[in-house]
Design a protein around this motif. Structure first.
Motif, mmCIF file in Angstrom:
data_model
loop_
_atom_site.group_PDB
_atom_site.id
_atom_site.type_symbol
_atom_site.label_atom_id
_atom_site.label_comp_id
_atom_site.label_asym_id
_atom_site.label_seq_id
_atom_site.Cartn_x
_atom_site.Cartn_y
_atom_site.Cartn_z
ATOM 1 N N GLN A 1 0.827 -1.196 0.000
ATOM 2 C CA GLN A 1 0.000 0.000 0.000
ATOM 3 C C GLN A 1 0.870 1.259 0.000
ATOM 4 N N ARG A 2 1.914 1.210 0.796
ATOM 5 C CA ARG A 2 2.806 2.364 0.857
ATOM 6 C C ARG A 2 3.506 2.589 -0.484
ATOM 7 N N GLY A 3 3.891 1.499 -1.133
ATOM 8 C CA GLY A 3 4.511 1.629 -2.453
ATOM 9 C C GLY A 3 3.558 2.206 -3.474
ATOM 10 N N ALA A 4 2.282 1.789 -3.404
ATOM 11 C CA ALA A 4 1.283 2.330 -4.329
ATOM 12 C C ALA A 4 1.094 3.821 -4.093
ATOM 13 N N MET A 5 1.046 4.227 -2.831
ATOM 14 C CA MET A 5 0.920 5.650 -2.530
ATOM 15 C C MET A 5 2.161 6.417 -2.983
ATOM 16 N N ARG A 6 3.320 5.812 -2.760
ATOM 17 C CA ARG A 6 4.567 6.482 -3.130
ATOM 18 C C ARG A 6 4.656 6.707 -4.640
ATOM 19 N N SER A 7 4.091 5.778 -5.415
ATOM 20 C CA SER A 7 4.142 5.938 -6.876
ATOM 21 C C SER A 7 3.388 7.177 -7.341
ATOM 22 N N LEU A 8 2.455 7.654 -6.523
ATOM 23 C CA LEU A 8 1.727 8.872 -6.866
ATOM 24 C C LEU A 8 2.509 10.126 -6.491
ATOM 25 N N GLY A 9 3.730 9.949 -5.973
ATOM 26 C CA GLY A 9 4.575 11.097 -5.674
ATOM 27 C C GLY A 9 4.965 11.873 -6.910
ATOM 28 N N ILE A 10 4.771 11.282 -8.097
ATOM 29 C CA ILE A 10 5.039 12.024 -9.323
ATOM 30 C C ILE A 10 3.995 13.117 -9.534
ATOM 31 N N SER B 1 14.291 2.482 20.810
ATOM 32 C CA SER B 1 13.894 3.308 19.673
ATOM 33 C C SER B 1 14.502 2.755 18.390
ATOM 34 N N LEU B 2 13.771 2.862 17.311
ATOM 35 C CA LEU B 2 14.298 2.454 16.013
ATOM 36 C C LEU B 2 15.420 3.417 15.625
ATOM 37 N N PRO B 3 16.607 2.920 15.288
ATOM 38 C CA PRO B 3 17.716 3.828 14.963
ATOM 39 C C PRO B 3 17.413 4.717 13.764
ATOM 40 N N LEU B 4 18.077 5.850 13.729
ATOM 41 C CA LEU B 4 17.876 6.796 12.633
ATOM 42 C C LEU B 4 18.225 6.170 11.291
ATOM 43 N N GLU B 5 19.272 5.342 11.273
ATOM 44 C CA GLU B 5 19.659 4.708 10.012
ATOM 45 C C GLU B 5 18.532 3.846 9.454
ATOM 46 N N ALA B 6 17.864 3.102 10.337
ATOM 47 C CA ALA B 6 16.746 2.258 9.893
ATOM 48 C C ALA B 6 15.586 3.108 9.400
ATOM 49 N N ALA B 7 15.334 4.229 10.070
ATOM 50 C CA ALA B 7 14.251 5.116 9.634
ATOM 51 C C ALA B 7 14.553 5.694 8.250
ATOM 52 N N ARG C 1 16.460 4.332 5.942
ATOM 53 C CA ARG C 1 16.379 3.276 4.936
ATOM 54 C C ARG C 1 14.935 3.051 4.478
ATOM 55 N N SER C 2 13.988 3.267 5.375
ATOM 56 C CA SER C 2 12.589 3.030 5.010
ATOM 57 C C SER C 2 12.013 4.124 4.133
ATOM 58 N N VAL C 3 12.677 5.296 4.062
ATOM 59 C CA VAL C 3 12.110 6.413 3.282
ATOM 60 C C VAL C 3 13.078 6.935 2.224
ATOM 61 N N TRP C 4 14.118 6.151 1.899
ATOM 62 C CA TRP C 4 15.041 6.679 0.894
ATOM 63 C C TRP C 4 14.370 6.931 -0.457
ATOM 64 N N PRO C 5 13.363 6.123 -0.894
ATOM 65 C CA PRO C 5 12.686 6.497 -2.145
ATOM 66 C C PRO C 5 11.976 7.842 -2.039
ATOM 67 N N ASN D 1 5.757 11.042 4.390
ATOM 68 C CA ASN D 1 6.490 9.822 4.745
ATOM 69 C C ASN D 1 7.801 10.148 5.455
ATOM 70 N N VAL D 2 8.538 11.125 4.913
ATOM 71 C CA VAL D 2 9.811 11.506 5.523
ATOM 72 C C VAL D 2 9.587 12.129 6.897
ATOM 73 N N SER D 3 8.571 12.970 7.007
ATOM 74 C CA SER D 3 8.297 13.660 8.263
ATOM 75 C C SER D 3 7.980 12.676 9.388
ATOM 76 N N THR D 4 7.073 11.740 9.141
ATOM 77 C CA THR D 4 6.701 10.790 10.193
ATOM 78 C C THR D 4 7.835 9.826 10.510
ATOM 79 N N ALA D 5 8.638 9.467 9.503
ATOM 80 C CA ALA D 5 9.773 8.573 9.760
ATOM 81 C C ALA D 5 10.800 9.244 10.667
ATOM 82 N N LEU D 6 11.118 10.510 10.402
ATOM 83 C CA LEU D 6 12.098 11.214 11.219
ATOM 84 C C LEU D 6 11.537 11.540 12.598
ATOM 85 N N ALA D 7 10.225 11.753 12.695
ATOM 86 C CA ALA D 7 9.606 12.014 13.996
ATOM 87 C C ALA D 7 9.419 10.740 14.811
#
Length: 473
Positions: free
Chosen positions: A352-361, A432-438, A440-444, A370-376
């Motif tokens: 589902q997240r990938g489908a939503m991300r494809s609409l980022g175009i 806490s989930l490390p920053l590196e892992a966060a 990695r989940s939002v690099w696209p 996605n980036v905001s919630t991952a970093l928060a």
């Protein structure tokens, strides 16, 4: 060109309506930050009190059968990192606590969204919501007249008649608008960073890094909005036309597109209902999983293996408690089933997240969210990580209780463990989930934002070239 940038910034500063709007937006963002801070303080206080009460209840439960204690269970409470002040993300929907009991991997409970009565939700009131929703609209209003107003006044033709370069003119006007926007955005980002530093739990290096990246990402996102606004202004014949076009673009790109993307992703990859999900788990436990056989067949196999292993003629002759061994075996088998079905559920969420991300175009707001919630630390990845840690702690405690039953209840159907066993299990504190892992989940999503940034600069540069060609004719 420096004078052009200075002139634009001066005009914007003298427009009391825009200054008033900027002050209102700033106050709104500060109010959101203050409200979120109060909620975070209340949550951390309640969490500490509930954890202490839960611990006291666990260690003072008195003599009890270990299996009964496994069902007595404990609550695991989700910790909030300091950057959660910036963006609540999925917190209102993902739950704040997990009931860790035997034979069940329970979903997180206590979701604030369930207590809401409003039918229309345009977003969680937070500084992230203001920066992602209200500030882009204000920037569009500021950008609408930057070039279109010069066309209306006739000064654009005079500038090109004086030998102005189209791209240099567009860049100069962008610099002037950036200075004006910085007067609004930078104090808000600074206030957000200070709030994180003053959070109830001290911010470590990981939280500081998250906060700096969060502020940088939002500054880049707002720069994208500014560049697109100026590019549209350069294409329009009047300020009013540019304003109408930009407001229409904002309506489509900011409030509507994310909700449409969510509905489309759910339609493409539907999430199973709770009833269906738990029914499938119970069916696999009862009927078998990965060729394991039914529950009756598994228990018969367990009996045979134990009798053969210990050379006993019947279950009563075993040197261990068969009841404890059966409970332990069924618990471990159930854990495999739970892990399999939850992995499938997480895979659906990722699709589902990938489908939503494809609409980022179509709009950068989805990638920005996605980036905001991952970093928060408030996205689905952090919620799933907490659920996995709570599940692992549940398995650790239940397995240890079963082992105690296996070893110590031999020949004693009334065996009861005491406080000495309960005190062996410390207070569960999720990591806490490390920053590196966060990241990695939002690099696209970061790549999508970078692509939008380059597109914004290209559109602005192209608009400047088109203006020069237009007036050269």
């Amino acid at each position: 060109m420096k004078l052009v940038a200075w002139k634009d910034a001066t005009e914007l500063r003298r427009d009391h309506r825009l200054i008033g709007a900027m002050i209102v937006v700033a106050l709104l963002a500060l109010a959101a930050l203050g409200a979120t801070y109060v909620r975070a303080v209340d949550y951390q206080r309640d969490r500490a009190a509930a954890t202490a009460m839960e611990r006291q209840s666990w260690v003072s439960q008195g003599p009890r059968d270990p299996n009964s204690a496994a069902h007595f269970a404990q609550w695991a409470f989700r910790a909030l990192d300091a950057p959660a002040l910036l963006d609540p993300g999925t917190l209102p929907y993902s739950g704040a606590a997990v009931w860790m009991e035997a034979h069940a991997r329970n979903p997180a409970a206590f979701r604030p969204a369930k207590d809401r009565t409003g039918a229309l939700q345009i977003g969680e009131f937070s500084v992230a919501w203001v920066l992602q929703t209200i500030v882009p609209l204000l920037l569009f209003v500021l950008a609408a007249g930057t070039i279109a107003r010069e066309r209306e006044r006739g000064t654009l033709r005079l500038l090109f008649a004086s030998g102005a370069d189209g791209r240099a003119l567009a860049n100069a006007k962008a610099r002037g608008l950036v200075r004006m926007a910085a007067m609004l955005v930078l104090p808000l980002l600074l206030a957000a960073a200070v709030a994180v530093m003053l959070a109830p739990d001290p911010a470590g290096l990981d939280q500081i890094g998250r906060t700096l990246l969060w502020c940088t990402a939002h500054a880049g996102f707002l720069l994208i909005a500014l560049l697109i606004g100026m590019a549209v202004s350069a294409r329009m014949r009047s300020t009013s036309a540019a304003l109408v076009a930009l407001i229409g673009l904002w309506i489509v790109a900011v409030p509507l597109a994310p909700k449409a993307a969510t509905s489309l992703a759910e339609a493409m990859h539907p999430t199973p209902s709770g009833e269906r999900f738990w029914a499938s788990i119970q069916a696999d436990i009862r009927n078998g999983f990965e060729g394991s056989g039914s529950s009756e067949e598994r228990e018969a196999s367990l009996e045979a293996r134990l009798l053969e292993r210990y050379g006993a003629t019947d279950l009563d002759a075993l040197p261990i408690s068969y009841r404890g061994a059966r409970l332990d075996y069924n618990e471990r088998f159930g854990n495999r089933v739970f892990a399999h079905h939850h992995a499938e559920l997480e895979a659906i969420a990722e699709r589902q997240r990938g489908a939503m991300r494809s609409l980022g175009i179509l709009t950068p707001i989805i990638a920005m969210q996605n980036v905001s919630t991952a970093l928060a630390g408030t996205d689905n990845a952090h919620a799933q990580d907490f659920a996995r840690q709570a599940g692992a702690e549940r398995q650790r405690v239940v397995n240890a209780l079963n082992r105690d039953l296996v070893v110590n209840s031999v020949g004693d159907p009334n065996y009861a463990a005491n406080q000495r066993l309960w005190q062996q299990f410390g207070v569960f504190e999720p990591d806490s989930l490390p920053l590196e892992a966060a990241l990695r989940s939002v690099w696209p999503d970061l790549l999508i934002l970078a692509a939008w940034m380059m597109l914004g600069w290209w559109l602005l540069s192209r608009s400047g070239q088109n203006l020069q060609q237009e007036f050269a004719e």
